[in-house]
Motif scaffolding. Structure first.
Motif, PDB file in Angstrom:
ATOM      1  N   ASP A 222       0.839  -1.248  -0.028  1.00  0.00           N
ATOM      2  CA  ASP A 222      -0.079  -0.026  -0.014  1.00  0.00           C
ATOM      3  C   ASP A 222       0.756   1.033   0.038  1.00  0.00           C
ATOM      4  OD1 ASP A 222      -1.810   1.928   0.346  1.00  0.00           O
ATOM      5  OD2 ASP A 222      -2.585   1.321   2.238  1.00  0.00           O
ATOM      6  N   LYS A 223       0.775   1.906  -1.108  1.00  0.00           N
ATOM      7  CA  LYS A 223       2.063   3.032  -1.195  1.00  0.00           C
ATOM      8  C   LYS A 223       1.413   4.313  -0.513  1.00  0.00           C
ATOM      9  CE  LYS A 223       4.337   0.818  -4.295  1.00  0.00           C
ATOM     10  NZ  LYS A 223       5.479   0.074  -3.870  1.00  0.00           N
ATOM     11  N   GLU A 224       0.161   4.362   0.028  1.00  0.00           N
ATOM     12  CA  GLU A 224      -0.330   5.349   0.858  1.00  0.00           C
ATOM     13  C   GLU A 224      -0.185   4.989   2.279  1.00  0.00           C
ATOM     14  OE1 GLU A 224      -1.621   8.082  -0.610  1.00  0.00           O
ATOM     15  OE2 GLU A 224      -1.046   7.266  -2.628  1.00  0.00           O
ATOM     16  N   ASN A 225       0.076   3.836   2.665  1.00  0.00           N
ATOM     17  CA  ASN A 225       0.522   3.590   3.933  1.00  0.00           C
ATOM     18  C   ASN A 225       1.428   2.827   4.248  1.00  0.00           C
ATOM     19  OD1 ASN A 225      -0.611   3.447   6.756  1.00  0.00           O
ATOM     20  ND2 ASN A 225      -1.489   1.713   6.224  1.00  0.00           N
ATOM     21  N   LEU A 226       2.749   3.674   3.763  1.00  0.00           N
ATOM     22  CA  LEU A 226       4.213   2.906   4.365  1.00  0.00           C
ATOM     23  C   LEU A 226       4.383   2.856   5.482  1.00  0.00           C
ATOM     24  CD1 LEU A 226       5.872   3.940   0.781  1.00  0.00           C
ATOM     25  CD2 LEU A 226       5.123   1.617   1.518  1.00  0.00           C
ATOM     26  N   PRO A 227       5.390   1.930   6.043  1.00  0.00           N
ATOM     27  CA  PRO A 227       5.743   1.988   7.347  1.00  0.00           C
ATOM     28  C   PRO A 227       6.858   3.267   7.576  1.00  0.00           C
ATOM     29  CG  PRO A 227       6.996   0.345   6.147  1.00  0.00           C
ATOM     30  CD  PRO A 227       5.876   0.805   5.283  1.00  0.00           C
ATOM     31  N   PRO A 228       7.176   3.656   8.861  1.00  0.00           N
ATOM     32  CA  PRO A 228       8.029   4.683   9.007  1.00  0.00           C
ATOM     33  C   PRO A 228       9.377   4.511   8.101  1.00  0.00           C
ATOM     34  CG  PRO A 228       7.214   4.311  11.073  1.00  0.00           C
ATOM     35  CD  PRO A 228       6.803   3.299   9.988  1.00  0.00           C
ATOM     36  N   LEU A 229      10.073   5.491   7.671  1.00  0.00           N
ATOM     37  CA  LEU A 229      11.284   5.318   6.593  1.00  0.00           C
ATOM     38  C   LEU A 229      12.471   5.418   7.539  1.00  0.00           C
ATOM     39  CD1 LEU A 229      12.355   5.560   3.827  1.00  0.00           C
ATOM     40  CD2 LEU A 229      12.479   7.975   4.074  1.00  0.00           C
ATOM     41  N   SER A 230      13.341   4.350   7.276  1.00  0.00           N
ATOM     42  CA  SER A 230      14.547   4.290   7.883  1.00  0.00           C
ATOM     43  C   SER A 230      15.655   4.008   6.793  1.00  0.00           C
ATOM     44  CB  SER A 230      14.560   2.948   8.744  1.00  0.00           C
ATOM     45  OG  SER A 230      15.866   2.297   9.219  1.00  0.00           O
ATOM     46  N   PRO A 231      16.556   4.679   6.944  1.00  0.00           N
ATOM     47  CA  PRO A 231      17.691   4.799   5.820  1.00  0.00           C
ATOM     48  C   PRO A 231      18.413   3.476   5.699  1.00  0.00           C
ATOM     49  CG  PRO A 231      18.581   6.078   7.890  1.00  0.00           C
ATOM     50  CD  PRO A 231      16.933   5.691   7.950  1.00  0.00           C
ATOM     51  N   THR A 232      18.344   2.846   6.684  1.00  0.00           N
ATOM     52  CA  THR A 232      19.156   1.413   6.570  1.00  0.00           C
ATOM     53  C   THR A 232      18.159   0.300   6.261  1.00  0.00           C
ATOM     54  OG1 THR A 232      18.941   1.173   8.891  1.00  0.00           O
ATOM     55  CG2 THR A 232      20.848   2.232   8.062  1.00  0.00           C
ATOM     56  N   ASN A 233      16.865   0.586   5.680  1.00  0.00           N
ATOM     57  CA  ASN A 233      15.941  -0.538   5.404  1.00  0.00           C
ATOM     58  C   ASN A 233      16.029  -0.781   3.787  1.00  0.00           C
ATOM     59  OD1 ASN A 233      14.001  -2.349   4.785  1.00  0.00           O
ATOM     60  ND2 ASN A 233      12.360  -0.824   5.792  1.00  0.00           N
ATOM     61  N   TYR A 234      16.697  -1.509   3.391  1.00  0.00           N
ATOM     62  CA  TYR A 234      16.723  -1.996   1.925  1.00  0.00           C
ATOM     63  C   TYR A 234      15.569  -2.209   1.289  1.00  0.00           C
ATOM     64  CZ  TYR A 234      22.018  -1.996   2.623  1.00  0.00           C
ATOM     65  OH  TYR A 234      23.178  -1.686   2.780  1.00  0.00           O
ATOM     66  N   TRP A 235      14.565  -2.892   2.005  1.00  0.00           N
ATOM     67  CA  TRP A 235      13.360  -3.336   1.584  1.00  0.00           C
ATOM     68  C   TRP A 235      12.477  -2.291   1.029  1.00  0.00           C
ATOM     69  CZ3 TRP A 235      13.242  -8.192   0.175  1.00  0.00           C
ATOM     70  CH2 TRP A 235      14.049  -9.130   0.792  1.00  0.00           C
ATOM     71  N   ASP A 236      12.566  -0.899   1.752  1.00  0.00           N
ATOM     72  CA  ASP A 236      11.669   0.284   1.485  1.00  0.00           C
ATOM     73  C   ASP A 236      11.720   0.836   0.231  1.00  0.00           C
ATOM     74  OD1 ASP A 236      10.246   2.758   1.478  1.00  0.00           O
ATOM     75  OD2 ASP A 236      10.216   2.328   3.850  1.00  0.00           O
ATOM     76  N   PRO A 237      10.676   0.764  -0.588  1.00  0.00           N
ATOM     77  CA  PRO A 237      10.767   1.013  -2.095  1.00  0.00           C
ATOM     78  C   PRO A 237      11.424   2.727  -2.178  1.00  0.00           C
ATOM     79  CG  PRO A 237       8.566   1.068  -1.559  1.00  0.00           C
ATOM     80  CD  PRO A 237       9.474   0.304  -0.528  1.00  0.00           C
ATOM     81  N   ARG A 238      11.131   3.295  -1.140  1.00  0.00           N
ATOM     82  CA  ARG A 238      11.586   4.614  -1.284  1.00  0.00           C
ATOM     83  C   ARG A 238      13.008   4.882  -1.308  1.00  0.00           C
ATOM     84  NH1 ARG A 238       7.744   6.348   3.767  1.00  0.00           N
ATOM     85  NH2 ARG A 238       8.468   4.218   4.375  1.00  0.00           N
ATOM     86  N   ASN A 239      13.596   4.171  -0.369  1.00  0.00           N
ATOM     87  CA  ASN A 239      15.190   3.998  -0.262  1.00  0.00           C
ATOM     88  C   ASN A 239      15.748   3.486  -1.783  1.00  0.00           C
ATOM     89  OD1 ASN A 239      15.557   5.003   2.251  1.00  0.00           O
ATOM     90  ND2 ASN A 239      15.244   2.944   3.327  1.00  0.00           N
ATOM     91  N   ALA A 240      15.009   2.360  -2.323  1.00  0.00           N
ATOM     92  CA  ALA A 240      15.282   1.823  -3.607  1.00  0.00           C
ATOM     93  C   ALA A 240      15.376   3.000  -4.615  1.00  0.00           C
ATOM     94  CB  ALA A 240      14.592   0.556  -3.865  1.00  0.00           C
ATOM     95  N   ASP A 241      14.118   3.935  -4.535  1.00  0.00           N
ATOM     96  CA  ASP A 241      14.096   4.742  -5.761  1.00  0.00           C
ATOM     97  C   ASP A 241      15.237   5.839  -5.612  1.00  0.00           C
ATOM     98  OD1 ASP A 241      12.405   5.589  -7.822  1.00  0.00           O
ATOM     99  OD2 ASP A 241      11.989   7.592  -6.555  1.00  0.00           O
ATOM    100  N   LYS A 242      15.804   6.045  -4.546  1.00  0.00           N
ATOM    101  CA  LYS A 242      16.675   7.179  -4.331  1.00  0.00           C
ATOM    102  C   LYS A 242      18.208   6.737  -4.223  1.00  0.00           C
ATOM    103  CE  LYS A 242      17.723  11.043  -1.221  1.00  0.00           C
ATOM    104  NZ  LYS A 242      17.444  11.554   0.296  1.00  0.00           N
ATOM    105  N   HIS A 243      18.185   5.535  -3.467  1.00  0.00           N
ATOM    106  CA  HIS A 243      19.758   5.072  -3.484  1.00  0.00           C
ATOM    107  C   HIS A 243      20.120   3.936  -4.413  1.00  0.00           C
ATOM    108  CE1 HIS A 243      19.941   8.070  -0.100  1.00  0.00           C
ATOM    109  NE2 HIS A 243      18.918   7.286   0.599  1.00  0.00           N
ATOM    110  N   ASN A 244      18.950   3.155  -4.885  1.00  0.00           N
ATOM    111  CA  ASN A 244      19.317   1.877  -5.723  1.00  0.00           C
ATOM    112  C   ASN A 244      18.602   2.454  -7.299  1.00  0.00           C
ATOM    113  OD1 ASN A 244      20.587  -0.367  -6.050  1.00  0.00           O
ATOM    114  ND2 ASN A 244      18.635  -1.540  -5.875  1.00  0.00           N
ATOM    115  N   VAL A 245      17.898   1.464  -7.587  1.00  0.00           N
ATOM    116  CA  VAL A 245      17.089   1.787  -9.053  1.00  0.00           C
ATOM    117  C   VAL A 245      15.796   0.983  -8.953  1.00  0.00           C
ATOM    118  CG1 VAL A 245      16.940   1.553 -11.518  1.00  0.00           C
ATOM    119  CG2 VAL A 245      19.147   2.341 -10.561  1.00  0.00           C
ATOM    120  N   SER A 246      14.818   1.597  -9.345  1.00  0.00           N
ATOM    121  CA  SER A 246      13.493   1.043  -8.926  1.00  0.00           C
ATOM    122  C   SER A 246      13.255   0.100 -10.263  1.00  0.00           C
ATOM    123  CB  SER A 246      12.258   2.173  -8.604  1.00  0.00           C
ATOM    124  OG  SER A 246      12.255   2.543  -7.661  1.00  0.00           O
TER     125      SER A 246
END
Length: 426
Positions: free
Chosen positions: A130-154
């Protein structure tokens, strides 16, 4: 299943298969003995090991024998599932007799996965569906798509994303193995992946190739043996997948040109209770064997054979199952010659343009006018044939890709106005 050649499974069929898997787990279906049979022969992967049987037409003689008004004497209707299983078992197995590995899987070894477990433990059991109800963002969480979009490639994997299967993508190729992409997080994971990568090279004297720096080291090793056609191992796909509890990936076999020339390897990483994971593979749906999913067990499967996996942990228990999935090719191209398997190194946050079969860098795509017309078609409606017919005309230039998927899995659900939707299509 976007990689499968069997017809897409309905939600009802997936639920039925999950119920069946749960029953097998509760009955303590035994795992097949580990067999160290080496690599799966690519000769076994030229085509799927099994195809659904054609429907059997009713026999006219049976209809003629039927007496009028004898409905009361008829036996109860057949169970369709039982009938299907009986038909499958009646299929001739002559093609299966030619398989060099009739079990369709092989244990390749056992490796230490503690480093990988530490890296992927944070957030592996959370839901990002659920993109509208994501868990709190942690910079060390590799599973979070927000980190993948910024630091990896989606990257999008439509069916898996729809089932809520988490992913950490490190290496990926298009369906035709014309391009291989190394994602930014590969470098962060490379040391933790090394024990598994070492298993892949055991049959060869050169190390698995996965980056430009490692290629140079590989070339030095091969050149030291004075062999310019030495076999080299190239990882073309590498990802970690987190299967939620209560989820089944139904019976299928993978498709695409990449399947015929690659070796598919699984390594369980995080498994709360291996007895609750049902991973099965076999040459036909009724010949599936269960594989032991103890963390660290390295096994190769023939992904042209039928396979399925179920996490039979209680839904909502947070006991996700994490596997490392590797696909590699063995190449004999002379040393110093670039191959399609030499990866294109992507930058953090870079955007890719995907269709079902192709992957391109957005920055490499030339600007072009909006198409004059677009043909819309359903699956199996003949649009592929129509496309081929049109392209036979000498004045027609083929599209860069046949299917845009603009209106299905690439559609932006956030668009609420006609103006915004039109702009997106253009």
């Amino acid at each position: 299943h976007e990689e499968g050649t069997m017809p897409p499974s309905s939600p009802e069929e997936i639920a039925r298969q999950h119920q069946e898997a749960t029953m097998l787990v509760e009955a303590s279906m035994p795992c097949a003995p580990r067999r160290e049979l080496g690599e799966i022969s690519l000769d076994d992967k030229v085509q799927p090991t099994w195809s659904p049987p054609p429907p059997t037409p009713p026999s006219p003689s049976d209809e003629e024998k039927k007496e009028p008004n004898d409905d009361a004497n008829q036996s109860p209707p057949e169970d369709p599932l039982l009938k299907q299983q009986q038909e499958q078992k009646q299929q001739p197995l002559s093609s299966l007799d030619t398989l060099k590995n009739p079990h369709c899987w092989s244990t390749r070894g056992h490796v230490e996965v503690t480093k990988l477990q530490t890296m992927v433990r944070e957030g592996f059991n959370l839901s990002y569906k659920d993109k509208e109800n994501l868990p709190p963002l942690s910079p060390t969480n590799y599973w979070d798509p927000r980190n993948a979009d910024k630091h990896n490639v989606s990257l999008t994997r439509p069916s898996h994303d729809g089932w809520g299967i988490g992913k950490i993508v490190l290496m990926f190729s298009d369906d035709f193995l014309t391009k291989t992409y190394q994602l930014p997080w590969w470098k962060e994971f490379e040391q933790a992946l090394q024990p598994a990568l070492d298993v892949l090279k055991q049959s060869y004297s050169c190390s698995p190739s996965s980056s430009s720096s490692s290629h140079e080291e590989d070339d030095n090793k091969c050149n030291s043996n004075a062999d310019t056609t030495h076999r080299r191992v190239f990882v073309v796909r590498a990802l970690l997948a987190s299967l939620p509890p209560g989820v089944t990936i139904p019976v299928h076999n993978d498709s695409g040109e990449w399947v015929k020339t690659t070796h598919r390897v699984h390594v369980p990483i995080l498994v709360n209770d291996p007895s609750k994971i049902l991973f099965r593979v076999g040459p036909a749906p009724h010949l599936l064997q269960r594989i032991d999913c103890t963390p660290g067990h390295v096994f190769e499967i023939n992904n042209q054979a039928k396979h399925a996996v179920s996490n039979c942990e209680v839904e909502g228990s947070n006991h996700h199952r994490v596997h490392l999935i590797l696909d590699y090719v063995v190449d004999t191209t002379p040393i110093g010659t670039r191959t399609p398997y030499d990866p294109i190194v992507l930058e953090p946050g870079e955007k890719l343009v995907q269709t079902r079969r192709s992957i391109d860098r957005l920055r490499d795509m030339a600007q072009r006018p909006t198409p004059s017309y677009v043909i819309l078609g359903a699956q199996k409606a003949g649009t592929t044939s129509l496309y081929d017919y049109i392209n036979q005309h000498p004045w027609v230039v083929k599209a860069r890709r046949r299917e845009t998927h603009c209106l299905d899995w690439r559609w932006n659900e956030q668009l609420k106005t006609d103006k915004g939707r039109l702009a997106y299509c253009q």
